[in-house]
Design a protein around this motif. Structure first.
Motif, PDB file in Angstrom:
ATOM      1  N   ASP A  12      48.350  18.541 -68.165  1.00 26.02           N
ATOM      2  CA  ASP A  12      46.993  18.997 -68.494  1.00 26.02           C
ATOM      3  C   ASP A  12      46.646  18.681 -69.947  1.00 26.02           C
ATOM      4  OD1 ASP A  12      46.621  19.954 -65.929  1.00 26.02           O
ATOM      5  OD2 ASP A  12      47.050  22.047 -66.454  1.00 26.02           O
ATOM      6  N   ASN A  13      47.604  18.900 -70.851  1.00 26.81           N
ATOM      7  CA  ASN A  13      47.365  18.590 -72.264  1.00 26.81           C
ATOM      8  C   ASN A  13      47.100  17.099 -72.467  1.00 26.81           C
ATOM      9  OD1 ASN A  13      47.524  21.142 -73.408  1.00 26.81           O
ATOM     10  ND2 ASN A  13      49.733  21.053 -73.569  1.00 26.81           N
ATOM     11  N   LEU A  14      47.860  16.260 -71.779  1.00 24.24           N
ATOM     12  CA  LEU A  14      47.664  14.817 -71.912  1.00 24.24           C
ATOM     13  C   LEU A  14      46.306  14.383 -71.357  1.00 24.24           C
ATOM     14  CD1 LEU A  14      51.256  13.613 -70.981  1.00 24.24           C
ATOM     15  CD2 LEU A  14      50.189  13.593 -73.251  1.00 24.24           C
ATOM     16  N   VAL A  15      45.903  14.965 -70.231  1.00 25.84           N
ATOM     17  CA  VAL A  15      44.598  14.638 -69.646  1.00 25.84           C
ATOM     18  C   VAL A  15      43.475  15.115 -70.571  1.00 25.84           C
ATOM     19  CG1 VAL A  15      43.031  15.163 -67.730  1.00 25.84           C
ATOM     20  CG2 VAL A  15      45.403  14.563 -67.268  1.00 25.84           C
ATOM     21  N   GLN A  16      43.595  16.324 -71.092  1.00 19.75           N
ATOM     22  CA  GLN A  16      42.576  16.849 -72.007  1.00 19.75           C
ATOM     23  C   GLN A  16      42.470  15.993 -73.266  1.00 19.75           C
ATOM     24  OE1 GLN A  16      43.734  20.902 -72.708  1.00 19.75           O
ATOM     25  NE2 GLN A  16      42.952  21.624 -70.742  1.00 19.75           N
ATOM     26  N   ALA A  17      43.608  15.578 -73.788  1.00 26.09           N
ATOM     27  CA  ALA A  17      43.605  14.729 -74.987  1.00 26.09           C
ATOM     28  C   ALA A  17      42.905  13.410 -74.693  1.00 26.09           C
ATOM     29  CB  ALA A  17      45.035  14.471 -75.459  1.00 26.09           C
ATOM     30  N   TYR A  18      43.209  12.800 -73.558  1.00 24.49           N
ATOM     31  CA  TYR A  18      42.584  11.531 -73.186  1.00 24.49           C
ATOM     32  C   TYR A  18      41.075  11.695 -73.027  1.00 24.49           C
ATOM     33  CZ  TYR A  18      41.019   7.654 -70.358  1.00 24.49           C
ATOM     34  OH  TYR A  18      40.310   6.589 -69.882  1.00 24.49           O
ATOM     35  N   GLU A  19      40.648  12.718 -72.299  1.00 23.93           N
ATOM     36  CA  GLU A  19      39.224  12.908 -72.050  1.00 23.93           C
ATOM     37  C   GLU A  19      38.459  13.201 -73.343  1.00 23.93           C
ATOM     38  OE1 GLU A  19      39.158  15.912 -69.025  1.00 23.93           O
ATOM     39  OE2 GLU A  19      39.550  14.456 -67.430  1.00 23.93           O
ATOM     40  N   ALA A  20      39.030  14.015 -74.213  1.00 23.14           N
ATOM     41  CA  ALA A  20      38.366  14.333 -75.477  1.00 23.14           C
ATOM     42  C   ALA A  20      38.301  13.104 -76.383  1.00 23.14           C
ATOM     43  CB  ALA A  20      39.078  15.481 -76.183  1.00 23.14           C
ATOM     44  N   ALA A  21      39.384  12.333 -76.429  1.00 19.11           N
ATOM     45  CA  ALA A  21      39.393  11.118 -77.249  1.00 19.11           C
ATOM     46  C   ALA A  21      38.395  10.098 -76.709  1.00 19.11           C
ATOM     47  CB  ALA A  21      40.792  10.520 -77.288  1.00 19.11           C
ATOM     48  N   ARG A  22      38.317   9.976 -75.394  1.00 16.22           N
ATOM     49  CA  ARG A  22      37.355   9.053 -74.788  1.00 16.22           C
ATOM     50  C   ARG A  22      35.925   9.485 -75.118  1.00 16.22           C
ATOM     51  NH1 ARG A  22      37.403   8.784 -68.535  1.00 16.22           N
ATOM     52  NH2 ARG A  22      36.325  10.732 -68.927  1.00 16.22           N
ATOM     53  N   GLY A  23      35.661  10.788 -75.039  1.00 19.23           N
ATOM     54  CA  GLY A  23      34.331  11.307 -75.386  1.00 19.23           C
ATOM     55  C   GLY A  23      33.984  11.037 -76.841  1.00 19.23           C
ATOM     56  N   ALA A  24      34.949  11.242 -77.720  1.00 19.41           N
ATOM     57  CA  ALA A  24      34.713  10.984 -79.149  1.00 19.41           C
ATOM     58  C   ALA A  24      34.430   9.500 -79.373  1.00 19.41           C
ATOM     59  CB  ALA A  24      35.921  11.431 -79.969  1.00 19.41           C
ATOM     60  N   TYR A  25      35.195   8.642 -78.728  1.00 22.08           N
ATOM     61  CA  TYR A  25      34.991   7.195 -78.878  1.00 22.08           C
ATOM     62  C   TYR A  25      33.602   6.782 -78.385  1.00 22.08           C
ATOM     63  CZ  TYR A  25      35.445   2.190 -78.321  1.00 22.08           C
ATOM     64  OH  TYR A  25      35.228   0.843 -78.395  1.00 22.08           O
ATOM     65  N   GLU A  26      33.195   7.323 -77.253  1.00 28.41           N
ATOM     66  CA  GLU A  26      31.866   6.995 -76.719  1.00 28.41           C
ATOM     67  C   GLU A  26      30.770   7.426 -77.687  1.00 28.41           C
ATOM     68  OE1 GLU A  26      31.759   8.754 -72.820  1.00 28.41           O
ATOM     69  OE2 GLU A  26      33.095   7.220 -71.986  1.00 28.41           O
ATOM     70  N   ARG A  27      30.927   8.597 -78.283  1.00 24.79           N
ATOM     71  CA  ARG A  27      29.924   9.076 -79.236  1.00 24.79           C
ATOM     72  C   ARG A  27      29.896   8.195 -80.491  1.00 24.79           C
ATOM     73  NH1 ARG A  27      27.550  13.548 -77.580  1.00 24.79           N
ATOM     74  NH2 ARG A  27      26.642  14.122 -79.573  1.00 24.79           N
ATOM     75  N   LEU A  28      31.056   7.718 -80.916  1.00 25.42           N
ATOM     76  CA  LEU A  28      31.112   6.858 -82.101  1.00 25.42           C
ATOM     77  C   LEU A  28      30.613   5.442 -81.820  1.00 25.42           C
ATOM     78  CD1 LEU A  28      34.492   7.849 -83.764  1.00 25.42           C
ATOM     79  CD2 LEU A  28      32.216   8.009 -84.778  1.00 25.42           C
ATOM     80  N   SER A  29      30.578   5.053 -80.559  1.00 22.28           N
ATOM     81  CA  SER A  29      30.200   3.681 -80.187  1.00 22.28           C
ATOM     82  C   SER A  29      28.719   3.539 -79.874  1.00 22.28           C
ATOM     83  CB  SER A  29      31.007   3.241 -78.962  1.00 22.28           C
ATOM     84  OG  SER A  29      32.368   3.252 -79.247  1.00 22.28           O
ATOM     85  N   ASN A  30      27.908   4.460 -80.312  1.00 21.39           N
ATOM     86  CA  ASN A  30      26.498   4.419 -79.946  1.00 21.39           C
ATOM     87  C   ASN A  30      25.634   3.643 -80.944  1.00 21.39           C
ATOM     88  OD1 ASN A  30      26.227   6.101 -82.106  1.00 21.39           O
ATOM     89  ND2 ASN A  30      25.514   7.859 -80.959  1.00 21.39           N
ATOM     90  N   GLY A  31      26.231   3.009 -81.925  1.00 16.71           N
ATOM     91  CA  GLY A  31      25.489   2.181 -82.863  1.00 16.71           C
ATOM     92  C   GLY A  31      25.062   2.881 -84.144  1.00 16.71           C
ATOM     93  N   LYS A  32      25.214   4.190 -84.193  1.00 13.53           N
ATOM     94  CA  LYS A  32      24.859   4.928 -85.410  1.00 13.53           C
ATOM     95  C   LYS A  32      26.001   4.833 -86.410  1.00 13.53           C
ATOM     96  CE  LYS A  32      22.021   8.277 -82.926  1.00 13.53           C
ATOM     97  NZ  LYS A  32      21.891   9.694 -82.551  1.00 13.53           N
ATOM     98  N   SER A  33      25.719   5.214 -87.627  1.00 23.58           N
ATOM     99  CA  SER A  33      26.726   5.185 -88.684  1.00 23.58           C
ATOM    100  C   SER A  33      27.866   6.144 -88.358  1.00 23.58           C
ATOM    101  CB  SER A  33      26.087   5.587 -90.014  1.00 23.58           C
ATOM    102  OG  SER A  33      27.077   5.871 -90.976  1.00 23.58           O
ATOM    103  N   PRO A  34      29.100   5.615 -88.219  1.00 27.91           N
ATOM    104  CA  PRO A  34      30.235   6.501 -87.911  1.00 27.91           C
ATOM    105  C   PRO A  34      30.449   7.585 -88.963  1.00 27.91           C
ATOM    106  CG  PRO A  34      30.853   4.209 -87.584  1.00 27.91           C
ATOM    107  CD  PRO A  34      29.494   4.220 -88.237  1.00 27.91           C
ATOM    108  N   THR A  35      30.243   7.245 -90.219  1.00 29.95           N
ATOM    109  CA  THR A  35      30.439   8.229 -91.284  1.00 29.95           C
ATOM    110  C   THR A  35      29.475   9.392 -91.126  1.00 29.95           C
ATOM    111  OG1 THR A  35      31.128   6.459 -92.772  1.00 29.95           O
ATOM    112  CG2 THR A  35      30.523   8.553 -93.783  1.00 29.95           C
TER     113      THR A  35
END
Length: 79
Positions: free
Chosen positions: A19-42
Motif C-alpha cells: 500500500d505504501n509503494l502504491v501510494q508513493a507511486y500515485e502521489a509522485a505521478r500526480g505531482a509530476y502531472e501537475r509540474l508538467s502543465n507548462g507553468k513555471s515549476p518554481t
C-alpha cells in the motif's frame, strides 16, 4: 543483511508495504502531472497546495516503505 530476494518476498507478503509503494507511486505521478502543465515549476512548488500535498504524501510513503524494508526479518547465518 537483507537480500533483494528477501525484500521482494516482503513486498509480496506485506499488505501495508505494498500500500505504501502504491501510494508513493500515485502521489509522485500526480505531482509530476501537475509540474508538467507548462507553468513555471518554481512558482508551482511554492504556490500549488495540491502539488505540495502530493510531494509530501509521496515522500512519507517512500519513507514508510523504506523503514519497513529495513526492518525485514533477516536470515541467520549458519554456524
Amino acid at each position: 543483511m537483507t537480500t533483494l530476494r528477501d525484500q521482494i518476498q516482503q513486498v509480496i507478503d506485506d499488505d501495508d508495504l505494498r500500500d505504501n509503494l502504491v501510494q508513493a507511486y500515485e502521489a509522485a505521478r500526480g505531482a509530476y502531472e501537475r509540474l508538467s502543465n507548462g507553468k513555471s515549476p518554481t512558482k508551482q512548488i511554492f504556490d500549488d497546495k495540491k502539488l505540495q500535498k502530493d510531494i509530501k504524501e509521496a515522500s512519507e510513503s517512500i519513507r514508510d516503505a523504506a523503514v519497513a524494508l529495513r526492518k525485514a526479518p533477516q536470515k541467520q547465518k549458519g554456524g
